[in-house]
Design a protein around this motif. Sequence first.
Motif, short mmCIF file in Angstrom:
data_model
loop_
_atom_site.label_atom_id
_atom_site.label_comp_id
_atom_site.label_asym_id
_atom_site.label_seq_id
_atom_site.Cartn_x
_atom_site.Cartn_y
_atom_site.Cartn_z
N CYS A 199 0.81 -1.22 0.00
CA CYS A 199 0.00 0.00 0.00
C CYS A 199 0.84 1.27 0.00
O CYS A 199 0.36 2.33 -0.39
CB CYS A 199 -0.95 -0.01 1.20
N GLU A 200 2.09 1.17 0.44
CA GLU A 200 2.96 2.35 0.37
C GLU A 200 3.17 2.81 -1.06
O GLU A 200 3.49 3.97 -1.32
CB GLU A 200 4.34 2.02 0.99
N LEU A 201 2.96 1.91 -2.03
CA LEU A 201 3.16 2.25 -3.44
C LEU A 201 1.87 2.71 -4.12
O LEU A 201 1.87 3.02 -5.30
CB LEU A 201 3.73 1.02 -4.18
N SER A 202 0.76 2.75 -3.39
CA SER A 202 -0.53 3.06 -4.01
C SER A 202 -0.55 4.46 -4.63
O SER A 202 -1.11 4.65 -5.72
CB SER A 202 -1.65 2.93 -2.98
N GLY B 175 6.81 -9.92 -10.92
CA GLY B 175 6.68 -9.84 -12.37
C GLY B 175 5.39 -9.23 -12.87
O GLY B 175 5.22 -9.05 -14.08
N VAL B 176 4.46 -8.89 -11.98
CA VAL B 176 3.16 -8.33 -12.38
C VAL B 176 3.34 -6.84 -12.68
O VAL B 176 3.97 -6.11 -11.91
CB VAL B 176 2.11 -8.53 -11.29
N SER B 177 2.81 -6.39 -13.80
CA SER B 177 2.93 -4.98 -14.19
C SER B 177 2.22 -4.09 -13.18
O SER B 177 1.13 -4.43 -12.68
CB SER B 177 2.34 -4.77 -15.58
N LEU B 178 2.81 -2.94 -12.88
CA LEU B 178 2.19 -2.01 -11.94
C LEU B 178 0.87 -1.48 -12.49
O LEU B 178 0.00 -1.06 -11.71
CB LEU B 178 3.13 -0.83 -11.67
N TYR B 179 0.72 -1.50 -13.81
CA TYR B 179 -0.53 -1.04 -14.40
C TYR B 179 -1.68 -2.01 -14.11
O TYR B 179 -2.84 -1.68 -14.28
CB TYR B 179 -0.36 -0.89 -15.91
N SER B 180 -1.35 -3.23 -13.68
CA SER B 180 -2.36 -4.24 -13.40
C SER B 180 -2.67 -4.35 -11.91
O SER B 180 -3.52 -5.14 -11.51
CB SER B 180 -1.89 -5.62 -13.91
N ILE B 181 -2.00 -3.57 -11.09
CA ILE B 181 -2.17 -3.66 -9.63
C ILE B 181 -3.29 -2.73 -9.20
O ILE B 181 -3.35 -1.56 -9.58
CB ILE B 181 -0.87 -3.28 -8.90
N SER B 182 -4.23 -3.28 -8.40
CA SER B 182 -5.34 -2.48 -7.86
C SER B 182 -4.95 -1.92 -6.49
O SER B 182 -4.31 -2.60 -5.69
CB SER B 182 -6.59 -3.35 -7.73
#
Length: 859
Positions: free
Chosen positions: A586-589, A619-626
């Motif tokens: 969550c620090e990266l939200s 390996g998961v793209s940051l654009y795919s992270i909710s």
Amino acid sequence: MGDHLGLLVRVVLIASPVFGISSCSFDHLVALYRFCNLTQVPSVPNTTKNLLLSFNYIRTVTASSFPFLEELQLLELGDQFTPLTIDREAFRNLPNLRILDLGRSQIDFLHLDAFQGLPHLSELRLFSCGLSNAVLTDGYFRNLGSLTRLDLSINQISNISLHPSFHELNSLKSIDFSLNQIPIVCENELKPLEGKVLSFFSLAATNLYSRVSVDWGKCMNPFRNMVLETLDVSRNGWTVEITRNFSNAIGGSVTLILVLAYHIMGSGFGFHNIRDPDQNTFAGLARSSVIHLDLSHGFIFSLNSHLFETLKELKVLDLAHNKINKIAEEAFYGLDNLQVLNLSSNLLGELYNSNFYGLPMVAYIDLQKNHIGIIQDKTFIFLENLKTLDLRDNALKTIYFIPSIPTIFLGGNKLATLSNINHLTADFIHLAENRLENLDDLYFLLRVPHVQILILNQNRFSSCKQSHTRSENLSLEQLFLGENMLQLAWETGSCWDVFKGLSHLRVLYLNHNYLNFLPPGVFSDLTALKGLSLSSNRLTVLYPGDLPANLEILDISRNQLLTPDPNLFASLTAVDLTHNKFICECELSTFISWLNQTNVTIFGSPADIYCMYPDSFFGVSLYSISTEGCDEEEALKSLKFSLFILFTVSLTLFLITILIVTKFRGFCFICYKKAQRLVFKGHPQGMEADAYKYDAYLCFSSKDFEWVQNAFLKHLDIQYSDQNRFNLCFEERDFVPGENHIANIQAAVWSSRKIVCLVSRQFLRDGWCLETFSYAQSRCLSDCNSVLIMVVVGSLSQYQLMKHQPIRGFVHKQQYLRWPEDLQDVGWFLNKLSQHIQKKEKGKKKDNSIQLQTVAKIT
């Protein structure tokens, strides 16, 4: 070169759709039918401008094969998989055709009038079609008044006796006969071309003149009365003799660019069977107005004296990729107009002052990829118009003089220091791939007047041995410092001011420098910086103020950023964040939200901006992270923070209390005792009555009496103060005068509840004290309890105590007390001693009178 470009275009067109059209389809302008298994020309709209039919099975092209296509300008019919027959006026329905490509199609039959009816045809590609001499001798190109370029390379032509109709091709500029087998070309064969100006004429790789004996008196000048902008006779294996004869033969015919590359002139390295060219080799070109001579890719070992003396108009001389090791004096004599000299990829080891004599107008000298290790000081000093000197990829370890020229290339050498250079002035300095280590050299270069571009990639900058003044360079615009080791210098706290004074710097490369931090304010003076590369370092965090205020483009890829602050990138126009080590919690939200909403251009693929931790998101793209659920996480985070603050404050207060108590423990003890007396004011604490005459027998050396009196008696003995509690026995007051001393000791030991031995250095030297200690131990054994209290006074070691037999036995079995070194601990110690005296021991209780009788009997 044009052929290769055309071939490249065809390969690209084969590999992918043209203009967005899929294969085997058309739109109004382009019809693409490659690899469509066609056996005849398809029907296409009459608006088509480009018709691409290569890689099919079309066997025959006749006058009726094509519908009337008035707009068609390009027809590609090459690379057919079957032999091709081209009938009479096969292309008459294409009146405005500009380019006809039949290359790499095997033409079995070509009608004499095949190309009639093409008044606007400007380029005809017939390379690799299996054509014979007939294509030149029989008039196939009649009436092609607009033909500019004719490509007949890679065929089976062995004689180029041209049909008279070539004289009518007034627009013809380029003819390519390369890669045929044409052993000889004489004056009569090219007579139809007399009076023409050709931009390109190629007889390259045709074995011209190299495998036949030529009677030059009869053959004469094949290019008489012609003007050739470029004549390519390379790859024909010409020796010095053939080159000399050819030069003499074409003398007087204007040939602006003469390409003689891939020759066999020269003895090479270690061989002498083939001669190097001499002053007669090119003498015949004196009246040919040659301005560019290409002698590259050969075996010339020595440039002989006056070699090019007759080439007065020569401006470009290419001698690259030979074996040149020696340059004779006045080798370039007569080249008064030469501007470009290419000597790259040769075997030069030293440069002498006389090497470039006779080149007053030379502006560019290319000496890269030789073995140059030594340069005399005056080698370039007389070249007043020299603008660029390229010495890359040589073996220079030191250099003493560099001419004051705008551009200098010194990359790829072995330079370890620049301290020997007396003066340096240049606009562009290339020193990449050297061995520069000390940042002193960087400070020196940053002070070079007028330098605008400085390239120092792939050196070893890692040390800073002395302090430096600000550079104050107002001209430097681009600085390349990638692939060095600046971290080693900066981590010592040195050279943090290396970029001070570079207020006009616009581009800075610091990639691959092992950086794990940026020195505070290191970029503070770079007010004009627009582009910064910090790629491939070890940065884990960027702090506010680290980046220049006016920065527009930042490359921070391939670092170890964990949770970057998006506010750092808000002012940029473009940033590369790929291949970092983002922690997807969550620090990266905030950063993820910024990444999905920002107007800043993000370089790289979204797949290259991915999570590294935790493992479930690897390996998961940051654009795919909710970021849903992070609000609750933030609330919990606030609670955790509050608890952390509470715990921190409590722990701090506790530690402060411990510190105060430790530092002022004496004062605290006094306060404690005062409070105790106040609490128990109505309940005095006294000694419980028992059968003992004394509370304690205080045994000490008479030499310690004054100290014992001040330290113990005044604070414990009841006769010294009413506030004291204990009735103490000690020799100076309570022993019976005249009585046997042993009897007095025994009486004191057996009539006291406790025996306190104050063991000092004087105690250990006093025999009566040690005797008393033994009697006290005897009582302990008799009563089966610990009535003996041992107090060690002073800095007595364990070893000093163990030397005495009575004390050794006690120390092995019992604990003892030590007089405190800090005066503030005295009160606490006396209180503890009082508790030991008051403590009742469980054990066998003897009748005091019986003990006294026993003592009397002994005495």
